[in-house]
Design a protein around this motif. Structure first.
Motif, PDB file in Angstrom:
ATOM      1  N   LYS A 195      41.278  30.586  65.805  1.00 14.12           N
ATOM      2  CA  LYS A 195      41.169  29.155  66.099  1.00 14.12           C
ATOM      3  C   LYS A 195      40.904  28.309  64.845  1.00 14.12           C
ATOM      4  CE  LYS A 195      39.969  29.653  70.974  1.00 14.12           C
ATOM      5  NZ  LYS A 195      40.431  31.066  71.032  1.00 14.12           N
ATOM      6  N   ARG A 220      45.847  30.884  64.512  1.00 16.42           N
ATOM      7  CA  ARG A 220      45.891  29.750  65.433  1.00 16.42           C
ATOM      8  C   ARG A 220      45.250  30.086  66.778  1.00 16.42           C
ATOM      9  NH1 ARG A 220      51.028  29.470  65.702  1.00 16.42           N
ATOM     10  NH2 ARG A 220      51.159  30.681  67.636  1.00 16.42           N
ATOM     11  N   ASP A 221      45.640  31.205  67.385  1.00 15.35           N
ATOM     12  CA  ASP A 221      45.282  31.467  68.782  1.00 15.35           C
ATOM     13  C   ASP A 221      43.981  32.245  68.955  1.00 15.35           C
ATOM     14  OD1 ASP A 221      47.668  30.226  69.350  1.00 15.35           O
ATOM     15  OD2 ASP A 221      48.783  32.088  69.650  1.00 15.35           O
ATOM     16  N   ASP A 222      43.654  33.124  68.010  1.00 12.71           N
ATOM     17  CA  ASP A 222      42.465  33.964  68.155  1.00 12.71           C
ATOM     18  C   ASP A 222      41.316  33.465  67.286  1.00 12.71           C
ATOM     19  OD1 ASP A 222      41.173  36.474  69.150  1.00 12.71           O
ATOM     20  OD2 ASP A 222      41.136  36.928  67.018  1.00 12.71           O
ATOM     21  N   ASN A 243      55.608  28.580  58.774  1.00 10.87           N
ATOM     22  CA  ASN A 243      55.508  28.367  60.219  1.00 10.87           C
ATOM     23  C   ASN A 243      54.064  28.104  60.651  1.00 10.87           C
ATOM     24  OD1 ASN A 243      56.465  28.067  62.838  1.00 10.87           O
ATOM     25  ND2 ASN A 243      56.172  30.223  63.329  1.00 10.87           N
ATOM     26  N   TRP A 244      53.495  27.067  60.059  1.00 11.38           N
ATOM     27  CA  TRP A 244      52.131  26.635  60.380  1.00 11.38           C
ATOM     28  C   TRP A 244      52.177  25.132  60.631  1.00 11.38           C
ATOM     29  CZ3 TRP A 244      47.571  28.608  61.694  1.00 11.38           C
ATOM     30  CH2 TRP A 244      46.435  27.820  61.592  1.00 11.38           C
ATOM     31  N   ASP A 245      51.954  24.716  61.883  1.00 10.47           N
ATOM     32  CA  ASP A 245      52.136  23.311  62.229  1.00 10.47           C
ATOM     33  C   ASP A 245      50.830  22.540  62.323  1.00 10.47           C
ATOM     34  OD1 ASP A 245      51.133  24.392  64.528  1.00 10.47           O
ATOM     35  OD2 ASP A 245      52.798  23.816  65.820  1.00 10.47           O
ATOM     36  N   SER A 271      49.877  32.739  52.758  1.00 12.88           N
ATOM     37  CA  SER A 271      49.406  33.669  53.782  1.00 12.88           C
ATOM     38  C   SER A 271      47.914  33.878  53.608  1.00 12.88           C
ATOM     39  CB  SER A 271      50.126  35.021  53.696  1.00 12.88           C
ATOM     40  OG  SER A 271      49.697  35.744  52.556  1.00 12.88           O
ATOM     41  N   HIS A 280      48.011  37.360  60.612  1.00 12.64           N
ATOM     42  CA  HIS A 280      49.183  36.620  61.064  1.00 12.64           C
ATOM     43  C   HIS A 280      48.818  35.170  61.387  1.00 12.64           C
ATOM     44  CE1 HIS A 280      51.979  40.003  61.440  1.00 12.64           C
ATOM     45  NE2 HIS A 280      50.982  40.713  61.934  1.00 12.64           N
ATOM     46  N   GLN A 281      49.796  34.268  61.217  1.00 10.35           N
ATOM     47  CA  GLN A 281      49.582  32.872  61.587  1.00 10.35           C
ATOM     48  C   GLN A 281      49.198  32.740  63.068  1.00 10.35           C
ATOM     49  OE1 GLN A 281      50.803  33.680  58.772  1.00 10.35           O
ATOM     50  NE2 GLN A 281      52.513  32.357  58.156  1.00 10.35           N
ATOM     51  N   ARG A 282      49.804  33.559  63.926  1.00 15.92           N
ATOM     52  CA  ARG A 282      49.489  33.494  65.355  1.00 15.92           C
ATOM     53  C   ARG A 282      48.020  33.852  65.593  1.00 15.92           C
ATOM     54  NH1 ARG A 282      53.274  36.443  69.745  1.00 15.92           N
ATOM     55  NH2 ARG A 282      54.684  34.874  68.868  1.00 15.92           N
ATOM     56  N   GLU A 283      47.510  34.835  64.863  1.00 15.05           N
ATOM     57  CA  GLU A 283      46.099  35.186  64.991  1.00 15.05           C
ATOM     58  C   GLU A 283      45.206  34.053  64.484  1.00 15.05           C
ATOM     59  OE1 GLU A 283      45.740  39.971  64.466  1.00 15.05           O
ATOM     60  OE2 GLU A 283      46.517  38.875  62.741  1.00 15.05           O
TER      61      GLU A 283
END
Length: 376
Positions: free
Chosen positions: A53, A49-51, A84-86, A39, A44-47
């Motif tokens: 970048k 990846r998406d925010d 869950n990190w692709d 971690s 978060h992983q979503r942050e």
């Protein structure tokens, strides 16, 4: 792994390129957020990846070996699936963490025996076992097991550690050749240049690593307390020797201005805990300088956290609110600051890449570095 250089700067050694791995492409120069125990702290992983970048993150072999352990990671199908990190992952070898346990370790030709910082139990890392752990973690890029010495160090100690690192590298390669990948894709081994601050040792090590023929190479043993000019001197020396057609990774560096100066010296990949560690202490990096969010000057400043920032936190929260969170010791402040700093670091290398492609990197770098160093 494949590396292509798209553009080189005419006034420095900076270059813009692209690394292709099994889990995606990485545009260089790149900063890799540090995800020590599967971690990136407070994020978060979503942050990521998406925010933020992030295109690649770093995992820590020593910490992942202790918790959750390689059996759990293997059952999960590797670190990518476990967290869950692709996208791509790089793992260090554990060498730096073992080095930091100076009062809990013993180095021999076989490897390093050390005491866990968690429960005091004894463990042994050899080059072969470091490779086995990293096989089970399943990172796209893995690091050779090395020994480093702090700066300053005695010449004889630096030379011994360098020679041990070179011998361990051969053992890493042999083990990998004899043990296939576990999860259906290949892993790329980066060897590490050592030699402390001694130019002759760094030159010898860089030549050895260059002749090893790896797909990428790393420079270790810097950012351990030496003056900035020493870091730049060693980096400049080593990048003159390492193959230009292979990616170069400067381990553990550093501040935003360190990163830009080392991009100019030919470095493609960076990692550092600084953006998240400093964030947890209220230090925010911006294009205008470094902000201490605990300062009273932000108490009634209701402007956005960072008008030039690229993250959602920069526009959704005010300076006054984030200061309030730090003064109140609310963890949300640390989370907001961590997201901001990581987004800034990724924006920094993304902007540097754009200026390399546009052909004006050196001029831009020389203008922006003094601003980055300012204290606000």
């Amino acid at each position: 792994m494949n590396f292509q250089i798209e553009q080189s700067d005419t006034h420095s050694k900076a270059r813009a390129g692209e690394i292709t791995t099994a889990h995606g492409k990485i545009q260089t120069p790149i900063f890799m957020p540090v995800g020590t125990v599967a971690s990136v702290k407070s994020v978060h992983q979503r942050e990521l990846r998406d925010d933020i970048k992030a295109q690649i993150i770093l995992g820590n072999t020593y910490h992942l070996y202790l918790r959750p352990g390689i059996e759990i990671l293997n059952k999960a199908g590797g670190l990518h699936k476990f967290m869950n990190w692709d996208l791509p992952i790089l793992t260090d070898s554990g060498g730096f963490q073992v080095y930091s346990l100076s009062d809990r370790r013993k180095v021999s030709e076989e490897g390093v025996r050390f005491k866990s910082h968690i429960d005091g139990s004894y463990h042994m890392f050899s080059p072969e076992y470091s490779m086995e752990i990293q096989r089970n973690i399943g990172a796209d890029i893995i690091m050779a097991f090395d020994e480093l010495t702090g700066i300053p160090a005695q010449y004889k100690d630096a030379k011994r550690a360098m020679n041990v690192t070179h011998r361990w590298l051969e053992r890493c390669k042999t083990w990998l050749n004899e043990n296939p990948s576990l999860y259906g894709y290949e892993q790329t081994l980066y060897p590490i240049v050592q030699g402390n601050s001694f130019h002759d040792l760094r030159k010898e090590s860089a030549e050895y690593i260059a002749n090893f023929g790896a797909e990428g190479n790393a420079i270790g043993g810097l950012s351990v307390g030496e003056p900035e000019d020493v870091m730049y001197e060693i980096t400049d020396l080593v990048t003159e020797i390492l193959p230009k057609e292979k990616p170069r990774y400067l381990m553990g560096v550093g501040t935003p201005w360190n990163i830009l100066e080392c991009i100019a010296l030919g470095i493609d990949q960076f990692d550092c805990v600084m953006p998240t560690r400093n964030a947890r202490n209220g230090m925010l990096f911006t294009w205008n300088g470094v902000m201490n969010m605990k300062n009273a000057k932000w108490k009634d400043d209701f402007t956005p956290l960072d008008e030039l920032g690229t993250s959602y936190v920069d526009s959704e929260y005010s300076k006054a609110y984030v200061r309030h969170l730090f003064i109140s010791d609310e963890y949300l402040g640390k989370q907001i600051a961590s997201v901001h700093n990581l987004a800034f670091y990724l924006d920094l290398v993304r902007t540097a890449r754009k200026h390399i492609l546009d052909g004006d990197f050196t001029q831009w770098k020389n203008q922006v570095v003094p601003k980055l160093r300012q204290r606000l």
